[in-house]
Structures are given as structure tokens and as C-alpha cells.
Design an enzyme around this catalytic site. Structure first.
Site, PDB file in Angstrom:
ATOM      1  N   GLU A  83     -72.147  47.141  41.913  1.00 33.72           N
ATOM      2  CA  GLU A  83     -71.732  45.825  41.437  1.00 33.72           C
ATOM      3  C   GLU A  83     -71.208  45.024  42.615  1.00 33.72           C
ATOM      4  O   GLU A  83     -70.620  45.580  43.539  1.00 33.72           O
ATOM      5  CB  GLU A  83     -70.640  45.937  40.369  1.00 33.72           C
ATOM      6  CG  GLU A  83     -71.034  46.710  39.125  1.00 33.72           C
ATOM      7  CD  GLU A  83     -72.096  46.031  38.287  1.00 33.72           C
ATOM      8  OE1 GLU A  83     -72.285  44.804  38.408  1.00 33.72           O
ATOM      9  OE2 GLU A  83     -72.740  46.733  37.492  1.00 33.72           O
ATOM     10  N   ASP A  88     -84.374  45.883  22.353  1.00 31.93           N
ATOM     11  CA  ASP A  88     -82.947  45.582  22.455  1.00 31.93           C
ATOM     12  C   ASP A  88     -82.680  44.565  23.558  1.00 31.93           C
ATOM     13  O   ASP A  88     -81.823  43.697  23.408  1.00 31.93           O
ATOM     14  CB  ASP A  88     -82.136  46.853  22.709  1.00 31.93           C
ATOM     15  CG  ASP A  88     -80.644  46.567  22.671  1.00 31.93           C
ATOM     16  OD1 ASP A  88     -80.154  46.080  21.626  1.00 31.93           O
ATOM     17  OD2 ASP A  88     -79.967  46.804  23.694  1.00 31.93           O
TER      18      ASP A  88
END
Length: 182
Positions: free
Chosen positions: A96, A121
């Protein structure tokens, strides 16, 4: 009964996806395109963008997150499992970017029974999140979509959109897409 037939088919697909390995990037892209085509087109979405994003998120299918037992999470899009997610989860290391600096972190990600469920999804995830509406308005224009998706905060990597655009123009994707048209 029809219901038991559908359940059996779902289990066969799930077992295939949990044990699936991809021999090369074209095979991965072809597989994702096969699963993505009808769902994406029903939403006016370019199926190539799904294969491209999945390629980036999984290293062309070589690094799909796995459970401790070795079964695949089938999570092709790196969707995290926050408190709104009621399904299975897999814990995995992720990179990240915070304030421009890359950090390794452990995170909980959604897990699916099949690649098909992952794609469904992902599309639902985008449609149900207001922040992605501008991106969805350009879903038939892959490069614009990717820019808008990134601007909406889909990924923390500052180079995310550029990486996807490079994959969009790759020979791997072109070869897989041309096989679809035959």
C-alpha cells in the site's frame, strides 16, 4: 432436479478454479475474458478491462492469493474484506502507498468459490459504490475508465492507471482477445 444440477456445476467450476494454474499470460487473459464476456457486456463494460486489471492484480494469474490450505481465493481484483463483507476471507500481504511511500501490510481480502464469482462481485462492488459512478460512465472506454477508477481511489499505487494502460496494449491481451473473436 435443476437445483442440484446447478449446485453440481457450481462445485465443478469451483474445484477447477481452486486448483487452476495458468501456463502463460495469454491463457490467463483468455480464461478471464471467457468468464467476463457476458457479465461485462450486459453492463456495457469492455471485457478487456477486467482481464487487464486482473492481470495487474495477480501477475497474470501467477499470484492469486491463497488460503493456508493452498486453495485459491479466486480474488482477481484485490478487493479487501471490510466489515460489510459476509463471505469467506483470506489474509495476505499487500503493498500500500501512504503519502507516496510504499508499505507492506497484512490485510483481509474477499475470497470466492470461483473466478466467475470474483468477476460478478467486482462488477457489483463498483456499481454499489457511489465513488465509482464516474468511472462506470466511461466503462466502454478502457483507458478513461482506468483513469477515473484510480482517481476515485480504487488503488493506492500512484502508477496504477498507467500500469493497466500498458497491459491494455500488450500483445498478451491482444492475442487472447483475438482468440475470442474466432
Amino acid at each position: 432436479t435443476l437445483e442440484s444440477k446447478v449446485d453440481h456445476e457450481r462445485e465443478v467450476i469451483s474445484q477447477q478454479d481452486n486448483n487452476r494454474t495458468f501456463n502463460n499470460p495469454v491463457e490467463f487473459a483468455r480464461t478471464v475474458l471467457n468468464y467476463a464476456k457476458s457479465a461485462a457486456e450486459a453492463l456495457g463494460f469492455a471485457p478487456e478491462i477486467l482481464a487487464t486489471q486482473a492481470a495487474l492484480e495477480t501477475g497474470w494469474g501467477k499470484h492469486i492469493m491463497q488460503h493456508q490450505d493452498g486453495n485459491s481465493s479466486n480474488n482477481l481484483f484485490g478487493i479487501k474484506a471490510d466489515n460489510r463483507w459476509n463471505g469467506d476471507r483470506v489474509i495476505s500481504q499487500t503493498l500500500e502507498f501512504r503519502n507516496g511511500v510504499m508499505h507492506k501490510e497484512q490485510a483481509s481480502f474477499r475470497s470466492y468459490d470461483s473466478i466467475k464469482e470474483s468477476i460478478a462481485d467486482y462488477l457489483d462492488f463498483l456499481q454499489s459504490n457511489p465513488r465509482y459512478q464516474k468511472a462506470l460512465q466511461t466503462s466502454d472506454k478502457p483507458e478513461e475508465f482506468v483513469e477515473n477508477l484510480h482517481k476515485a481511489g480504487y488503488a493506492t499505487d500512484p502508477g496504477y492507471a498507467d500500469k493497466i494502460k500498458r497491459i491494455l496494449s500488450s500483445d498478451y491481451l491482444k492475442d487472447a482477445a483475438s482468440e475470442q473473436e474466432i
